[in-house]
Design an enzyme around this catalytic site. Sequence first.
Site, PDB file in Angstrom:
ATOM      1  N   SER A   1       0.859  -1.319   0.010  1.00  0.00           N
ATOM      2  CA  SER A   1       0.054   0.008  -0.013  1.00  0.00           C
ATOM      3  C   SER A   1       1.406   1.166  -0.014  1.00  0.00           C
ATOM      4  O   SER A   1       0.592   2.181  -0.439  1.00  0.00           O
ATOM      5  CB  SER A   1      -0.860   0.012   1.306  1.00  0.00           C
TER       6      SER A   1
ATOM      7  N   HIS B   1      -1.985  -3.019  -6.868  1.00  0.00           N
ATOM      8  CA  HIS B   1      -2.683  -2.514  -5.320  1.00  0.00           C
ATOM      9  C   HIS B   1      -4.179  -2.729  -5.417  1.00  0.00           C
ATOM     10  O   HIS B   1      -4.872  -2.004  -5.940  1.00  0.00           O
ATOM     11  CB  HIS B   1      -2.257  -1.501  -4.957  1.00  0.00           C
TER      12      HIS B   1
ATOM     13  N   GLU C   1      -4.889  -0.379  -8.486  1.00  0.00           N
ATOM     14  CA  GLU C   1      -3.865   0.711  -8.937  1.00  0.00           C
ATOM     15  C   GLU C   1      -2.569  -0.073  -9.401  1.00  0.00           C
ATOM     16  O   GLU C   1      -1.950  -1.189  -8.666  1.00  0.00           O
ATOM     17  CB  GLU C   1      -3.426   1.500  -7.681  1.00  0.00           C
TER      18      GLU C   1
ATOM     19  N   ASN D   1      -4.449   5.728  -1.062  1.00  0.00           N
ATOM     20  CA  ASN D   1      -3.987   5.884   0.377  1.00  0.00           C
ATOM     21  C   ASN D   1      -3.297   7.065   0.513  1.00  0.00           C
ATOM     22  O   ASN D   1      -3.221   7.400   1.732  1.00  0.00           O
ATOM     23  CB  ASN D   1      -2.948   4.454   0.568  1.00  0.00           C
TER      24      ASN D   1
HETATM   25  N1  LIG Z   1      -5.574  -4.488   4.837  1.00  0.00           N
HETATM   26  C1  LIG Z   1      -5.985  -3.610   3.881  1.00  0.00           C
HETATM   27  O1  LIG Z   1      -7.032  -2.963   3.768  1.00  0.00           O
HETATM   28  C2  LIG Z   1      -4.861  -3.478   2.510  1.00  0.00           C
HETATM   29  C3  LIG Z   1      -5.635  -2.928   1.619  1.00  0.00           C
HETATM   30  C4  LIG Z   1      -4.703  -3.091   0.195  1.00  0.00           C
HETATM   31  C5  LIG Z   1      -3.211  -3.524   0.443  1.00  0.00           C
HETATM   32  N2  LIG Z   1      -2.974  -3.965   1.567  1.00  0.00           N
HETATM   33  C6  LIG Z   1      -1.503  -4.559   1.507  1.00  0.00           C
HETATM   34  O2  LIG Z   1      -1.653  -6.143   1.468  1.00  0.00           O
HETATM   35  C7  LIG Z   1      -0.410  -6.592   2.316  1.00  0.00           C
HETATM   36  C8  LIG Z   1      -1.061  -7.492   3.294  1.00  0.00           C
HETATM   37  O3  LIG Z   1      -1.775  -6.575   4.356  1.00  0.00           O
HETATM   38  P1  LIG Z   1      -2.800  -7.636   4.946  1.00  0.00           P
HETATM   39  O4  LIG Z   1      -3.630  -6.396   5.477  1.00  0.00           O
HETATM   40  O5  LIG Z   1      -3.688  -8.376   4.223  1.00  0.00           O
HETATM   41  O6  LIG Z   1      -2.075  -8.294   6.287  1.00  0.00           O
HETATM   42  P2  LIG Z   1      -2.533  -9.186   7.040  1.00  0.00           P
HETATM   43  O7  LIG Z   1      -1.627  -9.243   8.497  1.00  0.00           O
HETATM   44  O8  LIG Z   1      -4.030  -9.517   7.273  1.00  0.00           O
HETATM   45  O9  LIG Z   1      -1.988 -10.631   6.499  1.00  0.00           O
HETATM   46  C9  LIG Z   1      -0.584 -10.870   5.975  1.00  0.00           C
HETATM   47  C10 LIG Z   1      -0.640 -12.343   5.797  1.00  0.00           C
HETATM   48  O10 LIG Z   1       0.604 -12.801   5.381  1.00  0.00           O
HETATM   49  C11 LIG Z   1       1.434 -14.259   6.075  1.00  0.00           C
HETATM   50  N3  LIG Z   1       2.544 -14.013   6.081  1.00  0.00           N
HETATM   51  C12 LIG Z   1       3.597 -13.336   6.732  1.00  0.00           C
HETATM   52  N4  LIG Z   1       4.781 -13.531   6.313  1.00  0.00           N
HETATM   53  C13 LIG Z   1       4.862 -14.391   5.163  1.00  0.00           C
HETATM   54  C14 LIG Z   1       5.780 -15.068   4.362  1.00  0.00           C
HETATM   55  N5  LIG Z   1       6.690 -14.888   4.612  1.00  0.00           N
HETATM   56  N6  LIG Z   1       5.296 -15.928   3.409  1.00  0.00           N
HETATM   57  C15 LIG Z   1       3.997 -16.152   3.381  1.00  0.00           C
HETATM   58  N7  LIG Z   1       2.735 -15.596   4.077  1.00  0.00           N
HETATM   59  C16 LIG Z   1       3.254 -14.844   5.289  1.00  0.00           C
HETATM   60  C17 LIG Z   1       0.787 -13.831   7.316  1.00  0.00           C
HETATM   61  O11 LIG Z   1       0.596 -15.238   8.074  1.00  0.00           O
HETATM   62  C18 LIG Z   1      -0.569 -13.223   7.317  1.00  0.00           C
HETATM   63  O12 LIG Z   1      -1.888 -14.284   7.103  1.00  0.00           O
HETATM   64  C19 LIG Z   1       0.187  -5.331   2.962  1.00  0.00           C
HETATM   65  O13 LIG Z   1       1.418  -5.070   1.787  1.00  0.00           O
HETATM   66  C20 LIG Z   1      -0.596  -4.302   2.889  1.00  0.00           C
HETATM   67  O14 LIG Z   1      -0.185  -2.995   2.929  1.00  0.00           O
HETATM   68  C21 LIG Z   1      -3.715  -4.013   2.625  1.00  0.00           C
END
Ligand SMILES: NC(=O)c1ccc[n+]([C@@H]2O[C@H](COP(=O)([O-])OP(=O)(O)OC[C@H]3O[C@@H](n4cnc5c(N)ncnc54)[C@H](O)[C@@H]3O)[C@@H](O)[C@H]2O)c1
Length: 544
Positions: free
Chosen positions: A121, A142, A154, A192
């Site tokens: 993000s 994204h 994005e 964002n």
């Molecule tokens: N949460 C949101 O609203 C949102 C929206 C758009 C983008 N993002 C982006 O998406 C990405 C993930 O965010 P999220 O909120 O889903 O996080 P999250 O914490 O909900 O999930 C992350 C997952 O990754 C897993 N993980 C950690 N290390 C790992 C590895 N080395 N190999 C495989 N899996 C691994 C964890 O077990 C977990 O299930 C981030 O980069 C975030 O910026 C998040």
Amino acid sequence: MAREFTRVGVVGLGTMGAGIVEVFARNGIDVVAVEISDAALERGRANLTGSTDRAVARGKLAEADRDALLGRVTFAVGLAALDSVDLVIEAVPERLDIKQRLFAELDRVCKPEAILATNTSSLSVTEISVATTRPDQVIGIHFFNPAPVMKLVEVVRTVVTSADVVADVEALCVRLGKVDVTINDRAGFIANALLFGYLNQAIGMFEARYATREDIDAAMKLGCGLPLGPLALLDLIGLDTAYEILDTMYRRGGRDRRHSPVPLLRQMVTAGLLGRKSGRGFYTYERPGSGKLVPDELTPDPAALAPADGARAVTKVGVVGSGELAAGFVAAFTTAGYEVVPVDPSTGLGQLGDVDLVVEAVPDDLSVKKALFVGLGEVCKPGVVLATTTSALPVIELAMATGRPADVVGLHFANPATPLVEIVRTIRTSAEATDTARAVAAALGKTGVVCGDRAGFIVNALLFPYLNDAVRMLEANYSTTGDIDNAMKLGCGYPTGPFELLDAIGLDVSLAVQRALYRESREPGLAPAPLLEQLVTAGRRFQV
Ligand SMILES: NC(=O)c1ccc[n+]([C@@H]2O[C@H](COP(=O)([O-])OP(=O)(O)OC[C@H]3O[C@@H](n4cnc5c(N)ncnc54)[C@H](O)[C@@H]3O)[C@@H](O)[C@H]2O)c1
């Protein structure tokens, strides 16, 4: 010919990853879904089946299609399973060190021609890409939360991403039924960069007890038509993810203090209050992963909010003013069953001797309003609630002019059609006057939210800095009015984009609000965007 993607990999099946798996599999693409451990894989699988089951229950997905969708997904622990995919997208935690390590590994495991994509993000896609030997095949894709629902993607190209890769990913987005906006690698991209300052500011309001969580969220939902209030949205995003995004935005995005995470956010993350995913964030949920709210110790007691509690009886209302707004109030109070005494401030204040509430709608000029409130203090009977509808002036200044500041409140109706009234309580307003204002708002069929006496109250204080930031983004030539408007509508579910809204409000009015916010806060990031000033001077609009 765009490249055909038949098999893709998704790494990390948390809040975003599970939804991204669903998007690919729904569109006939085989997915290898990878997690870090067996336990995390099971959670990821449950995220996916929970979401698809809900879609079936809501009639949005046929059972057979759900089964076919799930049949396209292979679950695995570890990256080795990704050796045959055409594209990998990762959704692991928002930390540069974790992502760089992951990309170095992916580079070793994946086919040489595979595209490696990040769902980051806020982190630099360029910095992630240089952890591989193929930075030209690294790109940002994204998605927005929830990925199966939000239309926007994005697509982030770095200075070295190859044009073919960009074109292939754009075509893939179309195949997934998404609308893509392709942009350069800048902290927070479009959505964002505009959203997170606002979210952080809302946390600051809550931390400072400026308003309750319910009132902050209701204000933005009802006042701006947003699908979720900022604190509920933070719970959906995940507070740990939100913290990392803000922290990165602060460091990468010019050290704007508005992106420096509010201390409360850090405390909540440390305490394990991560939002919906842990079952508790700003609100409390039925169980981890659920979006269903349950009451907690901060939930307002409906009995304590009952209008009778402390509210003074109001049957007769004086409305002061001769403009459209005053006429609107006369109509609204009359419809709600009040006896209304409309008066023109220059002549008729004497008629207000026996009213229970006065609402003024005279021009928003401090000297005009102050003179009126001096007059109200002289003619009104004791115990009358005196309300100003100002949107820009400090309510306390008017309160002090009456000689009876405990009886003075702000009643800010953004416009007569919005279902929201901001009830502004100064440091001298009595609880009875606030309760009376709440009861009157309810009788008018509006939701009243209570806040302190600061420039912009809740809605304008949170809305206008975001609008101003959009103008700055345009000014920096990062994107276009159309793409920025689309990003907020399709990525965040806003009913209108920032430029459409600025045009609708009027740029002169918008500039005046922004100036008032800046004057009070002296926050450099709130200084009106020069482009906004210039357009006002030139008498132009964005005309989107
Ligand atoms: N949460 C949101 O609203 C949102 C929206 C758009 C983008 N993002 C982006 O998406 C990405 C993930 O965010 P999220 O909120 O889903 O996080 P999250 O914490 O909900 O999930 C992350 C997952 O990754 C897993 N993980 C950690 N290390 C790992 C590895 N080395 N190999 C495989 N899996 C691994 C964890 O077990 C977990 O299930 C981030 O980069 C975030 O910026 C998040």
